[in-house]
Write an enzyme that holds these catalytic residues in place. Structure first.
Site, PDB file in Angstrom:
ATOM      1  CB  THR A 154       8.626 -10.646 -12.305  1.00  0.00           C
ATOM      2  OG1 THR A 154       9.857 -10.470 -12.994  1.00  0.00           O
ATOM      3  CG2 THR A 154       7.969 -11.944 -12.713  1.00  0.00           C
ATOM      4  CB  CYS A 166       6.763   3.354  15.844  1.00  0.00           C
ATOM      5  SG  CYS A 166       7.915   2.370  16.738  1.00  0.00           S
ATOM      6  CD  GLN A 215      -6.793   0.103   8.253  1.00  0.00           C
ATOM      7  OE1 GLN A 215      -7.584  -0.833   8.433  1.00  0.00           O
ATOM      8  NE2 GLN A 215      -5.505  -0.002   8.574  1.00  0.00           N
ATOM      9  N   GLY A 239       0.827  -1.202   0.000  1.00  0.00           N
ATOM     10  CA  GLY A 239       0.000   0.000   0.000  1.00  0.00           C
ATOM     11  C   GLY A 239       0.865   1.257   0.000  1.00  0.00           C
ATOM     12  CG  HIS A 287      -1.310  -6.824   4.814  1.00  0.00           C
ATOM     13  ND1 HIS A 287      -1.154  -6.600   6.155  1.00  0.00           N
ATOM     14  CD2 HIS A 287      -0.958  -5.684   4.189  1.00  0.00           C
ATOM     15  CE1 HIS A 287      -0.703  -5.369   6.332  1.00  0.00           C
ATOM     16  NE2 HIS A 287      -0.576  -4.792   5.153  1.00  0.00           N
TER      17      HIS A 287
END
Lengths: 385, 361
Positions: free
Chosen positions: A238, A326, A180, A69, A202
């Site tokens: 690829t 973070c 999201q 993303g 994911h």
């Protein structure tokens, strides 16, 4: 048995996606090759593209597969900027509470490519201030390269009225980070009228390492990765056929079960909020709760310390996240919560719980059984008044 | 019985990694914590020296993963700056030579971290220090490590008894070479990582240059004990008591004897030099005393050993607590002792207490 309330970070791969992944991984052939092995992989890959296009309501040729993303956001942001900058349009309009994968490429453009940034405020509920958007457009219409506003916020779950952003933008390109929202709520690229949208596998039960930029047909932007030109000459590398096939399987599954899952997850979230508030009377929920993602909730536990909360919950077998940025492993106040007007102390007293249909009421009750003591200990350690 | 829960402070080095692993073996529920000591990671934490680089935090995390314990980074930058760095600067400004590792143990590892750990419901803090604690009828006492070359009881002598009670040193009985061997056997890749020696917030290792940058480099006089000017210095606090080299004196000593820094006087910005004999110190006063066990009776002369440098010799002495200061009367004089360093008193291998040296005679 550990309890996972961090599905917005990543969520388990679904059985369908996993079998699509492993089946395809066993198959020989580069989708760009002209021989029969290549053609066979290509056929499946293009079918996967069509499936994904169907789930977000765009044309198959508008789906450009990327690695992540973050890559899709970078491609959209830098690509749209470089295209517009050729005709002197150097203003980028965005919000103060975008994901770092949007905010940082824009900051990079400002530092290295002369972009000027207009950052739009959000209110205490995390809702975009349309007056400032109107004003920014009215004053700079001819100079705006593009607008990028996230569809829903990853820390607090608030959903923005992107259709309205697009209406106000007129012919100014609009990009939206939909990572999201995709697979969690109704999302139509065509109806929204977006120029570009980012989605990722994911977060919806697909594999890690595959995502897509949905980019309006016929729009040529500058690529970031140069090479074989596999994806519309906009993204080289690829084809990752196994991951793309698994992405499609996950997208199709989450689309087909969207209604039942979002109802169930929204109910679980309400239960979680209720349980937490019962145990910690002064805890509050951040963000607009009427237009929000089903599974994300941000809760501030005043005078606590989110690092301590996380550590103690983890030791109770409960995984969630601080929702803070973070930096070198050190928690920093969340720019999202700061943008919404929380104080620094409040932002570092906040946890994000993100739920999936696989969570249960029993898990929420387990959280309820420990949260009061966890918050109490964290408060004792935080030194906050 | 419920497992005791401990925080293992993990620097990213081999000692703290093995200490954490041993704590797990000993049956503790262990959570690894790396301390981020700089608010600006690029400032202190660049380069591979010291013990707080970004690589070190990665190494600590990897070690925690191999051991199989949760791992967190705690931001102690503010506490570290206030308790250690500012103290380091102000001590130099006052003409003293501080030991920041002692301050870090006192203010950070066994105060800020231990307090936080206790508030979160933990029972203590594990570190990779080479020192031993023993149970006694009066509570836990602090002792020298078995490996006398690695013994770190000197830098821990600033701990109060309540801090010692919360400290766990699993390496006290081990020699360093065995720690490395054990790390290798446990699959901890930090096994061969070199020891840290420098002051962690002075990554270049150039202490004098670091001080000059922050405190300026106002030149002043180098004088003899009678006040006669012998040369000029480039910032008084970059000199250390006992220093001989780098003085660049323009007036030679009439006897041809080498001269040493005897004293640094920040108020007049002068550095006093003199002969080696003038460096001799027999009586050392230190304040305020910290007792690592029972408090000695006031004004009672006791026999023991004094140590005035990390890894320094144990010097036979009489000592007493006069109600304010801890005073050591050495059997044999020492040379070149700086105020600001710690005086640590031992009763054989047990640490009696310590203080910051304020006066030497």
């Amino acid at each position: 048995m550990s309890i996972y309330f961090d599905h917005a970070a990543t969520t388990p791969i679904s059985d369908l996606a996993l079998s699509a992944l492993t089946d395809a991984a066993k198959k020989l052939g580069n989708a760009s090759s002209l021989h029969s092995a290549g053609r066979s992989v290509r056929k499946e890959l293009e079918a996967a593209r069509e499936q994904i296009a169907a789930t977000i309501d765009c044309a198959p040729s508008e789906v450009i597969f990327t690695g992540t993303g973050t890559e899709a956001n970078n491609l959209a942001i830098k690509g749209l900027y470089w295209k517009a900058a050729k005709s002197g349009k150097k203003i980028v309009v965005t919000s103060t509470f975008e994901h770092h994968a949007v905010m940082d490429p824009i900051l990079w453009l400002a530092e290295h490519e002369g972009a000027q940034i207009i950052q739009l405020d959000v209110d205490r509920n995390g809702v975009l201030n349309f007056d400032t958007l109107n004003k920014a457009i009215a004053e700079n219409r001819e100079k705006i390269a593009f607008i990028s506003i996230m569809h829903s916020n990853n820390e607090v779950g608030t959903v923005q009225d992107i259709a309205q952003v697009v209406r106000l933008a007129g012919d100014i390109p609009v990009h939206s980070d939909c990572v999201q929202s995709f697979g969690k709520m109704e999302l139509s690229f065509n109806e929204l009228g977006l120029t570009a949208a980012t989605i990722s596998a994911h977060k919806i039960g697909g594999p890690l390492g595959v995502a897509a930029l949905i980019l309006k047909k016929g729009l040529d932007i500058e690529p970031i990765l140069h090479g074989g030109g596999q994806e519309r000459d906009l993204r080289s590398g690829t084809f990752n056929a196994p991951s793309i096939l698994a992405f499609a399987a996950a997208a199709k599954e989450s689309r087909s079960k969207l209604g039942e899952r979002s109802t169930a997850v929204r109910k679980l979230k309400q239960q979680l909020i209720q349980v937490v508030k019962e145990k910690v009377a002064d805890a509050w929920v951040n963000g607009n709760q009427t237009n929000t993602l089903p599974g994300i909730v941000s809760i501030t536990f005043p005078r606590s310390d989110s690092e301590g909360l996380l550590l103690l919950l983890d030791s109770e077998g409960i995984a969630c996240s601080t929702g803070s940025a973070c930096s070198a492993g050190v928690q920093r106040p969340s720019h999202v919560l700061l943008a919404m007007g929380l104080s620094e102390d409040e932002t570092t007293s906040t946890l994000r719980f993100s739920l999936s249909y696989s969570n249960t009421i029993a898990e929420i009750e387990k959280l309820g059984a420990v949260i009061a003591s966890v918050v109490e200990r964290s408060r004792a350690a935080s030194g906050k008044k | 019985m419920k497992k005791l829960k401990v925080i293992a402070a993990m620097s990213g080095g081999v000692d703290s990694a093995v200490a954490a692993a041993r704590a797990v073996d000993a049956g503790y529920e262990v959570v690894g914590v790396h301390l981020a000591l700089s608010s600006n990671p690029k400032k202190y934490r660049s380069g591979a020296r010291g013990c707080c680089t970004i690589e070190d935090s990665h190494d600590a995390r990897r070690a925690a993963d191999v051991i199989g314990i949760p791992f967190y980074i705690w931001d102690m930058a503010e506490e570290f700056h206030k308790g250690v760095v500012e103290n380091f600067l102000s001590e130099y400004q006052s003409g003293r030579t501080p030991n920041p590792c002692l301050r870090c143990n006192e203010k950070i590892k066994f105060e800020a971290v231990l307090d936080r750990a206790k508030a979160l419901g933990f029972d203590g803090v594990v570190t990779g220090h080479y020192a031993i604690t023993k149970d006694s009828p009066n509570g836990k006492t602090l002792h020298r490590a078995a490996d006398i070359d690695k013994d770190q009881s000197y830098v821990l002598a600033v701990l109060r008894t309540d801090q010692i009670a919360g400290a766990i040193f699993p390496l006290g009985d081990t020699v360093k070479t065995d720690t490395r061997k054990e790390a290798k056997e446990r699959g901890l890749f930090v096994a061969n990582k070199p020891d840290s020696h420098d002051i962690c917030f002075v990554p270049s290792g150039d202490n004098a240059g670091w001080l000059r940058e922050r405190l300026g480099s106002e030149t002043g006089d180098i004088v003899d004990q009678s006040g006669k000017k012998l040369g000029e210095h480039k910032g008084a606090y970059t000199y250390t008591i006992g220093q001989r080299r780098g003085l660049a004196l323009t007036v030679p000593d009439p006897t041809g004897e080498p001269r040493y820094v005897l004293k640094i006087e920040p108020k007049s910005n002068t550095v006093v030099v003199g002969s080696h004999d003038a460096l001799a110190v027999s009586t050392i006063s230190a304040t305020p005393p910290t007792w690592c066990g029972p408090i000695p009776e006031v004004n009672k002369n006791l026999r023991g050993f004094a140590q005035v440098r990390a890894h320094g010799e144990a010097l036979a002495c009489d000592y007493k607590f006069d109600g304010t200061n801890l005073i050591a009367y050495l059997d044999e004089p020492v040379f070149g002792l700086a105020t600001g360093q710690a005086l640590v008193i031992y009763d054989n291998d047990r640490v009696v207490g310590s203080g910051t040296i304020c006066e030497t005679i």
